[in-house]
Design a protein around this motif. Sequence first.
Motif, PDB file in Angstrom:
ATOM      1  N   LEU A 121       0.823  -1.208   0.000  1.00  0.00           N
ATOM      2  CA  LEU A 121       0.000   0.000   0.000  1.00  0.00           C
ATOM      3  C   LEU A 121       0.854   1.254   0.000  1.00  0.00           C
ATOM      4  O   LEU A 121       0.419   2.316  -0.474  1.00  0.00           O
ATOM      5  CB  LEU A 121      -0.945  -0.001   1.202  1.00  0.00           C
ATOM      6  CG  LEU A 121      -2.189  -0.873   1.081  1.00  0.00           C
ATOM      7  CD1 LEU A 121      -2.955  -0.903   2.400  1.00  0.00           C
ATOM      8  CD2 LEU A 121      -3.099  -0.382  -0.047  1.00  0.00           C
ATOM      9  N   ARG A 122       2.069   1.170   0.523  1.00  0.00           N
ATOM     10  CA  ARG A 122       2.972   2.318   0.514  1.00  0.00           C
ATOM     11  C   ARG A 122       3.309   2.749  -0.916  1.00  0.00           C
ATOM     12  O   ARG A 122       3.732   3.891  -1.142  1.00  0.00           O
ATOM     13  CB  ARG A 122       4.258   1.990   1.266  1.00  0.00           C
ATOM     14  CG  ARG A 122       4.104   1.792   2.777  1.00  0.00           C
ATOM     15  CD  ARG A 122       5.459   1.435   3.369  1.00  0.00           C
ATOM     16  NE  ARG A 122       5.399   1.046   4.765  1.00  0.00           N
ATOM     17  CZ  ARG A 122       5.527   1.885   5.789  1.00  0.00           C
ATOM     18  NH1 ARG A 122       5.702   3.180   5.561  1.00  0.00           N
ATOM     19  NH2 ARG A 122       5.494   1.445   7.032  1.00  0.00           N
ATOM     20  N   LEU A 123       3.135   1.845  -1.882  1.00  0.00           N
ATOM     21  CA  LEU A 123       3.410   2.183  -3.277  1.00  0.00           C
ATOM     22  C   LEU A 123       2.371   3.135  -3.851  1.00  0.00           C
ATOM     23  O   LEU A 123       2.632   3.834  -4.828  1.00  0.00           O
ATOM     24  CB  LEU A 123       3.464   0.908  -4.130  1.00  0.00           C
ATOM     25  CG  LEU A 123       4.552  -0.110  -3.765  1.00  0.00           C
ATOM     26  CD1 LEU A 123       4.362  -1.381  -4.573  1.00  0.00           C
ATOM     27  CD2 LEU A 123       5.934   0.492  -4.015  1.00  0.00           C
ATOM     28  N   THR A 124       1.171   3.141  -3.241  1.00  0.00           N
ATOM     29  CA  THR A 124       0.091   3.980  -3.772  1.00  0.00           C
ATOM     30  C   THR A 124      -0.394   5.019  -2.776  1.00  0.00           C
ATOM     31  O   THR A 124      -1.186   5.893  -3.131  1.00  0.00           O
ATOM     32  CB  THR A 124      -1.118   3.104  -4.162  1.00  0.00           C
ATOM     33  OG1 THR A 124      -1.620   2.437  -2.987  1.00  0.00           O
ATOM     34  CG2 THR A 124      -0.741   2.075  -5.210  1.00  0.00           C
ATOM     35  N   TYR A 125       0.081   4.921  -1.531  1.00  0.00           N
ATOM     36  CA  TYR A 125      -0.430   5.813  -0.489  1.00  0.00           C
ATOM     37  C   TYR A 125       0.688   6.178   0.479  1.00  0.00           C
ATOM     38  O   TYR A 125       1.432   5.299   0.938  1.00  0.00           O
ATOM     39  CB  TYR A 125      -1.573   5.127   0.273  1.00  0.00           C
ATOM     40  CG  TYR A 125      -2.122   5.935   1.431  1.00  0.00           C
ATOM     41  CD1 TYR A 125      -2.952   7.037   1.212  1.00  0.00           C
ATOM     42  CD2 TYR A 125      -1.777   5.610   2.745  1.00  0.00           C
ATOM     43  CE1 TYR A 125      -3.432   7.794   2.273  1.00  0.00           C
ATOM     44  CE2 TYR A 125      -2.266   6.360   3.810  1.00  0.00           C
ATOM     45  CZ  TYR A 125      -3.085   7.440   3.570  1.00  0.00           C
ATOM     46  OH  TYR A 125      -3.551   8.192   4.621  1.00  0.00           O
ATOM     47  N   GLU A 126       0.813   7.460   0.792  1.00  0.00           N
ATOM     48  CA  GLU A 126       1.816   7.924   1.751  1.00  0.00           C
ATOM     49  C   GLU A 126       1.186   8.003   3.139  1.00  0.00           C
ATOM     50  O   GLU A 126       0.349   8.874   3.406  1.00  0.00           O
ATOM     51  CB  GLU A 126       2.360   9.292   1.342  1.00  0.00           C
ATOM     52  CG  GLU A 126       3.478   9.791   2.248  1.00  0.00           C
ATOM     53  CD  GLU A 126       4.083  11.097   1.772  1.00  0.00           C
ATOM     54  OE1 GLU A 126       4.860  11.693   2.542  1.00  0.00           O
ATOM     55  OE2 GLU A 126       3.780  11.522   0.639  1.00  0.00           O
ATOM     56  N   PHE A 127       1.553   7.078   3.997  1.00  0.00           N
ATOM     57  CA  PHE A 127       0.976   7.031   5.343  1.00  0.00           C
ATOM     58  C   PHE A 127       1.406   8.255   6.153  1.00  0.00           C
ATOM     59  O   PHE A 127       2.562   8.672   6.119  1.00  0.00           O
ATOM     60  CB  PHE A 127       1.421   5.759   6.070  1.00  0.00           C
ATOM     61  CG  PHE A 127       0.678   4.525   5.658  1.00  0.00           C
ATOM     62  CD1 PHE A 127      -0.503   4.171   6.293  1.00  0.00           C
ATOM     63  CD2 PHE A 127       1.157   3.715   4.633  1.00  0.00           C
ATOM     64  CE1 PHE A 127      -1.196   3.028   5.918  1.00  0.00           C
ATOM     65  CE2 PHE A 127       0.471   2.571   4.250  1.00  0.00           C
ATOM     66  CZ  PHE A 127      -0.712   2.220   4.894  1.00  0.00           C
ATOM     67  N   GLN A 128       0.437   8.809   6.882  1.00  0.00           N
ATOM     68  CA  GLN A 128       0.734   9.903   7.803  1.00  0.00           C
ATOM     69  C   GLN A 128       1.262   9.372   9.127  1.00  0.00           C
ATOM     70  O   GLN A 128       1.961  10.064   9.859  1.00  0.00           O
ATOM     71  CB  GLN A 128      -0.531  10.739   8.048  1.00  0.00           C
ATOM     72  CG  GLN A 128      -1.110  11.361   6.790  1.00  0.00           C
ATOM     73  CD  GLN A 128      -2.423  12.076   7.051  1.00  0.00           C
ATOM     74  OE1 GLN A 128      -2.768  12.376   8.188  1.00  0.00           O
ATOM     75  NE2 GLN A 128      -3.162  12.351   5.984  1.00  0.00           N
ATOM     76  N   ASN A 129       0.893   8.132   9.436  1.00  0.00           N
ATOM     77  CA  ASN A 129       1.300   7.477  10.671  1.00  0.00           C
ATOM     78  C   ASN A 129       1.838   6.091  10.333  1.00  0.00           C
ATOM     79  O   ASN A 129       1.480   5.514   9.305  1.00  0.00           O
ATOM     80  CB  ASN A 129       0.113   7.350  11.635  1.00  0.00           C
ATOM     81  CG  ASN A 129      -0.553   8.688  11.914  1.00  0.00           C
ATOM     82  OD1 ASN A 129      -0.064   9.479  12.704  1.00  0.00           O
ATOM     83  ND2 ASN A 129      -1.678   8.962  11.240  1.00  0.00           N
ATOM     84  N   GLU A 130       2.683   5.549  11.199  1.00  0.00           N
ATOM     85  CA  GLU A 130       3.228   4.223  10.940  1.00  0.00           C
ATOM     86  C   GLU A 130       2.094   3.195  10.940  1.00  0.00           C
ATOM     87  O   GLU A 130       1.338   3.093  11.909  1.00  0.00           O
ATOM     88  CB  GLU A 130       4.255   3.855  12.012  1.00  0.00           C
ATOM     89  CG  GLU A 130       4.970   2.545  11.754  1.00  0.00           C
ATOM     90  CD  GLU A 130       5.794   2.551  10.465  1.00  0.00           C
ATOM     91  OE1 GLU A 130       6.033   1.448   9.925  1.00  0.00           O
ATOM     92  OE2 GLU A 130       6.185   3.647  10.000  1.00  0.00           O
TER      93      GLU A 130
END
Length: 333
Positions: free
Chosen positions: A301-310
Amino acid sequence: MPPIAVALIAATPALAQDTEIQFALDWRFEGPAAPYFLAIDNGHFAAEGLSVEVTAGEGSLDAIPKVASGAFPMGFADINSLIRFLDQNPGAPVTAVMMVYDSPPFAIVGRVSQGISGIEDLEGSILGAPPPDGAWAQFPILAAVNDIDVSTMTIEEVGFPTREPMLAEGNVDAVTGFNFSSYLSLARLGVPEEDITTIMFSDHGVALYGNAIIANTNFAAENPEAVTGALRAIARGWSDAIADPAAGAAAVIDRNPAGDVDLETRRLQLAIDGNVLTDYVVENGMGTIDPERMATALDQLRLTYEFQNEPDASLYFTDAYLPEAEVLMIAPQ
């Protein structure tokens, strides 16, 4: 009133009231909604002391806020959308409590006559994709794990109503969509089924899960037995639907008379075969997740979304309310 009558009234226990649950679907009343209606019609919810009303939705981004707000204690939504929602709304009182689509419905549906027989044919093709489509949102993951050179492709922005017609007319070579929707829509437009290719993301290295039962965590904490009872009833509803998809489709048409029972039977069967009864579910039962796979899914999911939290899987899913294991074991028919 004579004293004896007063004594008899006082000794009469009050009738127990069913716990009422408003259940938010992610989409319209179509084949994959059948298990929830069968759980009503076949008395599974009633046996748990529950009175359940199922409401149609307009996508997971509609169902999740309904449950988080508490307006709907439980619902059905894409866990990937839930993960993003909770990342953007930390502490929101909603979590997944039972996995249903062990394999997500994300797919690319193409035509053999347009040169699409498999994933290796996507380079150089014209792909129709509605911007809000869930499969399109995860397409970069599919491309990354399969080394697809997207720069060789032409991405045609299409609307949901025009997606399959454009493919049927040959204006695009393939479209993103759900395996149990785009395939049938294309077939209904007269495209021979032997000319239709379905490329499931889950068959090509995408570890994501699909839709799950979600619950308001405040409601669940206050009513744990009701949540477990609802999950038990839903599992039995799925068992009923797998045993007799036509009866499941009939239950849907009872609520959606404009629908087509044969079409919804096929749609339900596609969901059962492609999304629910995976090898993992046959071996381990419905409802659980594999921690290693979930960890991989979060990395993807990190490939399509930049997490704000771990990201933390425990924030998005709990098995604490699942019923006894034997209820969750569902054998293929």
